[in-house]
Design a protein around this motif. Sequence first.
Motif, short mmCIF file in Angstrom:
data_model
loop_
_atom_site.label_atom_id
_atom_site.label_comp_id
_atom_site.label_asym_id
_atom_site.label_seq_id
_atom_site.Cartn_x
_atom_site.Cartn_y
_atom_site.Cartn_z
N ARG A 154 -0.56 -67.78 51.93
CA ARG A 154 -0.21 -66.47 51.37
C ARG A 154 0.72 -66.57 50.19
N ALA A 155 1.68 -67.49 50.28
CA ALA A 155 2.69 -67.59 49.23
C ALA A 155 2.19 -68.45 48.06
N GLY A 156 0.94 -68.89 48.15
CA GLY A 156 0.37 -69.67 47.04
C GLY A 156 1.01 -71.02 46.86
N LEU A 157 1.39 -71.64 47.97
CA LEU A 157 2.07 -72.94 47.87
C LEU A 157 1.09 -74.11 47.99
N VAL A 158 -0.16 -73.80 48.34
CA VAL A 158 -1.14 -74.86 48.58
C VAL A 158 -1.85 -75.21 47.27
N LYS A 159 -2.10 -76.51 47.06
CA LYS A 159 -2.87 -76.93 45.88
C LYS A 159 -4.26 -76.31 45.95
N GLU A 160 -4.75 -75.90 44.80
CA GLU A 160 -6.01 -75.17 44.75
C GLU A 160 -7.12 -75.89 45.52
N MET A 206 9.28 -65.70 40.71
CA MET A 206 9.10 -66.08 42.13
C MET A 206 9.86 -67.37 42.42
N GLU A 207 10.48 -67.38 43.60
CA GLU A 207 11.41 -68.47 43.91
C GLU A 207 10.67 -69.68 44.52
N LYS A 208 10.03 -70.45 43.70
CA LYS A 208 9.31 -71.62 44.22
C LYS A 208 9.84 -72.87 43.55
N GLN A 209 9.75 -73.98 44.24
CA GLN A 209 10.19 -75.22 43.61
C GLN A 209 9.08 -76.25 43.61
N ALA A 210 9.18 -77.15 42.67
CA ALA A 210 8.05 -78.02 42.36
C ALA A 210 7.85 -79.10 43.42
N ARG A 211 6.74 -79.79 43.26
CA ARG A 211 6.30 -80.77 44.23
C ARG A 211 7.31 -81.92 44.44
N THR A 212 7.99 -82.34 43.37
CA THR A 212 8.92 -83.46 43.52
C THR A 212 9.95 -83.18 44.60
N ASP A 213 10.41 -81.92 44.66
CA ASP A 213 11.43 -81.58 45.64
C ASP A 213 10.91 -81.66 47.07
N LEU A 214 9.60 -81.54 47.21
CA LEU A 214 9.01 -81.60 48.54
C LEU A 214 9.36 -82.89 49.25
N GLY A 215 9.52 -83.95 48.46
CA GLY A 215 9.78 -85.27 49.03
C GLY A 215 10.94 -85.28 49.99
N ARG A 216 11.99 -84.54 49.61
CA ARG A 216 13.17 -84.64 50.48
C ARG A 216 13.02 -83.83 51.76
N ILE A 217 12.33 -82.71 51.70
CA ILE A 217 12.07 -81.95 52.93
C ILE A 217 11.25 -82.81 53.89
N VAL A 218 10.25 -83.47 53.30
CA VAL A 218 9.38 -84.32 54.10
C VAL A 218 10.19 -85.47 54.68
N ALA A 219 11.08 -86.05 53.90
CA ALA A 219 11.88 -87.18 54.38
C ALA A 219 12.79 -86.74 55.52
N PHE A 220 13.38 -85.57 55.37
CA PHE A 220 14.26 -85.06 56.42
C PHE A 220 13.45 -84.78 57.69
N ARG A 260 -0.84 -81.22 51.27
CA ARG A 260 -1.68 -80.27 50.53
C ARG A 260 -0.86 -79.25 49.75
N LEU A 261 0.46 -79.32 49.86
CA LEU A 261 1.30 -78.35 49.15
C LEU A 261 1.54 -78.77 47.71
N ARG A 262 1.76 -77.78 46.85
CA ARG A 262 2.15 -78.08 45.49
C ARG A 262 3.57 -77.58 45.21
N ALA A 263 4.13 -76.80 46.16
CA ALA A 263 5.48 -76.25 46.01
C ALA A 263 5.95 -75.76 47.36
N PHE A 264 7.21 -75.39 47.43
CA PHE A 264 7.72 -74.79 48.67
C PHE A 264 8.63 -73.63 48.30
N ASP A 265 8.99 -72.83 49.29
CA ASP A 265 9.94 -71.74 49.04
C ASP A 265 10.94 -71.67 50.19
N GLY A 266 11.88 -70.76 50.08
CA GLY A 266 12.92 -70.64 51.10
C GLY A 266 12.38 -70.39 52.50
#
Lengths: 202, 202, 202, 202
Positions: free
Chosen positions: D137-143, D1-15, D75-81
């Motif tokens: 649905r995509a399971g991106l939220v921290k439990e 499954m095409e998911k990326q880790a929490r660290t990468d979230l930082g840049r989406i949030v910054a943008f 509250r996310l732990r990952a993101f996807d496309g």
Amino acid sequence: MEKQARTDLGRIVAFTDGVMAVAITLLVLNIEVPDVDGADLGQAMVDLLPSFGAYFLSFALVGRFWIVHHAMFERLRAFDGPLMALNLVFLSAICLIPFSADLFDRYDDEPIAAAVFGGILGVASFVNWYMHIHTLRAGLVKEEHRGATAVFASPVAFGFTALFLISVPLAFVTPILAEAVWISTIVLRYPLRRVSVRKSSS
Amino acid sequence: MEKQARTDLGRIVAFTDGVMAVAITLLVLNIEVPDVDGADLGQAMVDLLPSFGAYFLSFALVGRFWIVHHAMFERLRAFDGPLMALNLVFLSAICLIPFSADLFDRYDDEPIAAAVFGGILGVASFVNWYMHIHTLRAGLVKEEHRGATAVFASPVAFGFTALFLISVPLAFVTPILAEAVWISTIVLRYPLRRVSVRKSSS
Amino acid sequence: MEKQARTDLGRIVAFTDGVMAVAITLLVLNIEVPDVDGADLGQAMVDLLPSFGAYFLSFALVGRFWIVHHAMFERLRAFDGPLMALNLVFLSAICLIPFSADLFDRYDDEPIAAAVFGGILGVASFVNWYMHIHTLRAGLVKEEHRGATAVFASPVAFGFTALFLISVPLAFVTPILAEAVWISTIVLRYPLRRVSVRKSSS
Amino acid sequence: MEKQARTDLGRIVAFTDGVMAVAITLLVLNIEVPDVDGADLGQAMVDLLPSFGAYFLSFALVGRFWIVHHAMFERLRAFDGPLMALNLVFLSAICLIPFSADLFDRYDDEPIAAAVFGGILGVASFVNWYMHIHTLRAGLVKEEHRGATAVFASPVAFGFTALFLISVPLAFVTPILAEAVWISTIVLRYPLRRVSVRKSSS
């Protein structure tokens, strides 16, 4: 002694990056979409070429200032009040670059326009140079990077400020001469960087 | 070798994000609030539809450039001077997108306007592609991500640049054809991404 | 109790920095490139001097607000909903500074223009002061920094707000008097900072 | 499954933060400095009051959107496309708010202007709501935060989108009614937040 730790540096840097990012992006507002008949658009685009030139030149200048600022702050281990004040003065000069670039673009034959642009670049460059000196004197630089910062605080590095300041009287000879000097600073900065890296790693 | 560690990457990324965030937001300034009698506002809004179209198209294009840039920098472990210079050239092209979108919107029948837009997109795309090649050659990519970056540095990925560049002559056939090509790049990028992910995880 | 941890503070700070960076950069848009014959550019630049003055003054004021905000948030260990709401109110006042500075620059003889500027500075300053009080009361400040924050939440610190608010009626005596008061707040903030640091380290 | 880790979230949030910070600051450009005789400035400022009203209302609306977005991404732990694509659509609607606010301010008696503003708020709100559903649905939220996100993905939370969408036809009854609905969403969001926090901590 009134110093704050490296973690706090992040926000100064973020604010500075924000200001410089907005300033560099505002440069594009100086290129105005022409208001002509469709048939004359080709000529109108040719007439815009100097505006594109002014855009790329100012973009490169702000970009260079950003790179140097970036490198300077990477070498810091702390900051103090005077550095924050100096940084604001630096930013207030940087934010004037879109205005000066527009002025120079619209009045490209007028020495005064080139002199204002050169003067503002000179002030930004001077404050930038002085920030290097201040961080060294106030002991804000990480021990291992003092050599690199010293290069940027040296009389040689002051040469850039001198070039910008010299462009002010040169503008009154001919604005093109002033512009040539600004372009030279972009080309010349490369060798200096190399020197700095060599000293830093030695 | 003159490389700097991953921590420093944060600030280049922050500056890039700032510039792209401002550029993408400036796109909205191209949609001008109409200056008509209240009774004619409905018609005026209908007349604005092409401006909205140009807005969403440019937003999607800048957004895509940001996503690809984002992914490229996530895979880096270091940067060097040439990458910073390339990144500035890339940003100087991105910042011209609000201008070109406005130009294209106001002169939507003029091949030159579409050609300028296509040319600027082509430059941005080319520099972006070349940055992938440079980071691979200079050893700036994390070992585990070299495969993914190689996809974006491949001749297939150059196809996007080619599409934008081809849109320049196509604009002289008819601007709509050029626009169709730009839209296709948004749709086509998805499959490429999928390939990249597959290679990366294999 | 509805509080969130320090990590989350980063994004509020980033958003605030972004807004303040844009607001401070927009100040330069108030300095309009003159539209005169080349021969009259010298005189036109002299006529622009008050605009430059208004620019540097507003830059310094926004810069100071940023420094104080920066320091306040560095001392927090958590935030809550009311702080986010207060911060938005604070930012909505800060974003009005480019407008008020432009208004004051164009109508520098009119008491109303100076009164509007003074009033907006007063609101920003008041909300800023109240945020210090709120963070103390709601237990959002790190234990070791409560002393420093208390200085900024004290009646003495309210003096700045009072100065801005007093500048509103003073503007009706003469706008210059109001301006003098604003300048004094930039100079006066230094000593206060020193007091704060002393208390913090003791 | 095409998911990326929490660290990468930082840049989406910054943008995202960058885009929203620019958009919220551009709102002030809608308040134009009046061009009148000094003696008429008082009246001109009174005439500007609706513009200030539109400014504060749009500021509060963008501010609320930012707060909800902030909370969702915390509250996310990952993101996807798809999340990145949805986020860009969300941002393209947010960036239209300065335009719509200006439109509504200039044509405050025209149902169409209010309908456009309401429609854009509705789209932003809908995409925001759907992003909550997608991340669940995509399971991106921290439990531990699935409960909180579920509140924002619930039919009750859809109520906000419904309110904005309902304001579109209401605008044709009278624009004031539409405005009243928008204001209500700012007030109503508070209780929902409280529910969310309660569920989250239980």
